[in-house]
Write an enzyme that holds these catalytic residues in place. Structure first.
Site: not given
Ligand code: CMC
Length: 429
Positions: A306, A364
């Site tokens: 998240h 989710d």
């Molecule tokens: N699976 C594997 N690796 C992950 C995941 C995941 N689901 N989420 C984040 N990471 C890793 C990412 O690769 C990164 O690694 P590194 O530091 O080595 O580059 C690190 O964790 C940080 O990720 P980020 O993308 O910089 O984090 P963010 O805050 O921008 O992303 C997120 C948050 C929710 C978009 C992401 O965790 C994601 O894509 N999750 C899967 C989609 C999902 O379940 N979304 C629903 C969110 S909750 C509902 C809502 O509020 O809308």
């Protein structure tokens, strides 16, 4: 100038910036005068450090896993309250007394039906259209059906538009579902509570009676409650940005629905179930975990991680309880998708990569499991999120249009394109 200030040094220039303190949470540095005083912009793609507005609706502490609506913790609201009371709280700022709640519920239920001509509008879509596509279109089209509630400067019209959106969104989502499955539309029943009415509109058919199971209706109400608002997330910010131009509420909420559809936001529960289907069997889990950890593979575990919650998602803790209740009731232990979900959760939570990066199942993950068990197709998961989030969008929209500080949203950019160059005639290129 406020009591606390921050000093920004740019070369030989020193700029003093006011700091505003919230009632709870981190201070914010007010950079409103930065361009005028320093001839610089700030740069924050994804708005990870930017507060875009004042708000009194929802507070989140992502490190501590705190989610408060008008000060009330989500754990208390989801166990002691119910969705329509939470709607009142978000919209008007305080918990209603019995008379106020009764009046609010009556007003909402009086507006659950759609203008009959809107049903023709549904029929213009292809049967296989995604319900989110239908919802975006139909909600946008509400501005063509309810002309008497599109003037954002009229408090009465704003109130009617708010009630209409809360009341009609379940009907619109259920009708998008029915249209998609080829079954006749089921009209709302105002003697049922909000969640039961929605389940009935989705699952009843004229050929037989439909009794709503109270455990399923409670789980549905919890899903609505837990998704009701989440401060300035992508779809809410979209609603605010759209409405900053003075656009009508139905158009703004349609923009929010479009944004919510994306797999990184509300589309995650659908993407999560599709991922579980792709994994298929428990023995394939290590392969998918390895892919999620592989830097060269874009695959991510959907339903994990998240942007704001960095230790746990308080909504997921509550929903996990409901997931267990629903699975027990429906006896779906033999369902392979749900078995994969349980094992995946266990494996990821014990894996160093997920522990170090603080990645845990988000709301989710569990909402997808519950909705699958209830019999909803994955394409309905995000529409259900949209039904829940409507109250958040409406409350934030209302707060924004009545905020004297409101300005049209107009971000700037770090331009990295070509500098000025002369046009070349086509024969010379
Ligand atoms: N699976 C594997 N690796 C992950 C995941 C995941 N689901 N989420 C984040 N990471 C890793 C990412 O690769 C990164 O690694 P590194 O530091 O080595 O580059 C690190 O964790 C940080 O990720 P980020 O993308 O910089 O984090 P963010 O805050 O921008 O992303 C997120 C948050 C929710 C978009 C992401 O965790 C994601 O894509 N999750 C899967 C989609 C999902 O379940 N979304 C629903 C969110 S909750 C509902 C809502 O509020 O809308």
């Amino acid at each position: 100038m406020s009591a606390k200030t921050a000093k920004l040094v740019i070369g030989s220039k020193e700029i003093e910036l006011p700091i505003h303190s919230p009632t709870v949470g981190p201070d914010v540095i007010d950079i409103g005068q930065l361009y005028a005083k320093g001839d610089v912009f700030t740069y924050d793609p994804g708005f990870t450090s930017t507060a875009a507005c004042d708000s009194t609706i929802t507070f989140i502490d992502g490190e501590k896993g705190v989610l408060l609506h008008r000060g009330y913790p989500i754990e208390q609201l989801s166990s002691k309250s119910h969705f329509l009371e939470v709607c009142y709280l978000l919209l008007y700022g305080g918990l209603p007394n019995a008379v106020e709640l009764d009046d609010f519920e009556t007003r909402v239920t009086r507006h659950t039906m759609l203008h009959e001509q809107m049903l023709n509008f549904f029929r213009g879509f292809r049967r296989d259209a995604h319900p989110m596509a239908v919802m975006t279109g139909v909600v946008g089209a509400m501005s063509a059906f309810y002309h008497d509630s599109i003037d954002v400067n009229d408090p009465w019209q704003r109130e009617v538009a708010s009630i209409r959106l809360i009341a009609k969104m379940p009907t619109i989502a259920a009708m998008a579902f029915k249209y998609n499955t080829g079954q006749p539309f089921v009209y709302p029943r105002n003697d049922l509570d909000y969640a039961s009415n929605f389940l009935r509109m989705c699952f009843a058919v004229p050929a037989e009676d439909y009794q709503v199971n109270p455990i399923l209706s409670r789980a549905m109400d919890r899903i609505f409650t837990l998704h009701a608002d989440h401060e300035q997330n992508a779809s809410t910010s979209t609603v605010r940005l759209a409405s900053s131009s003075g656009a009508n509420p139905f158009a703004c909420i349609a923009a929010g629905i479009a944004c919510l559809w994306g797999p990184a936001h509300g589309g995650a529960n659908q993407a999560c179930l599709e991922m579980l289907e792709e994994i298929g069997t428990v023995d394939k889990i290590p392969e998918f975990i390895a892919r999620a950890k592989d830097k060269n593979d874009p695959f991510r575990l959907m339903g994990f991680g998240h942007r704001v919650y960095k230790n746990f998602d308080p909504r997921a803790i509550v929903l996990k309880e409901s997931a267990d209740e629903v699975l027990e009731l429906l006896g779906v232990e033999s369902n392979s998708i749900l078995q994969v979900a349980k094992k995946l959760e266990e494996t990821a939570l014990a894996d160093d990569y997920f522990i170090e990066k603080k990645l845990f199942p988000n709301v989710d993950f569990y909402s997808g499991i519950i909705l699958e068990a209830m019999g909803f197709p994955t394409s309905m998961f995000t529409p259900i999120f949209a039904v829940s989030r409507t109250i958040g969008w409406v409350s934030q929209w209302k707060e924004m249009v009545t905020d004297p500080k409101m300005k049209i949203g107009r971000p700037r950019q770090l331009y990295v394109g070509e500098t000025k160059r002369d046009y070349v005639n086509i024969e010379d290129r």
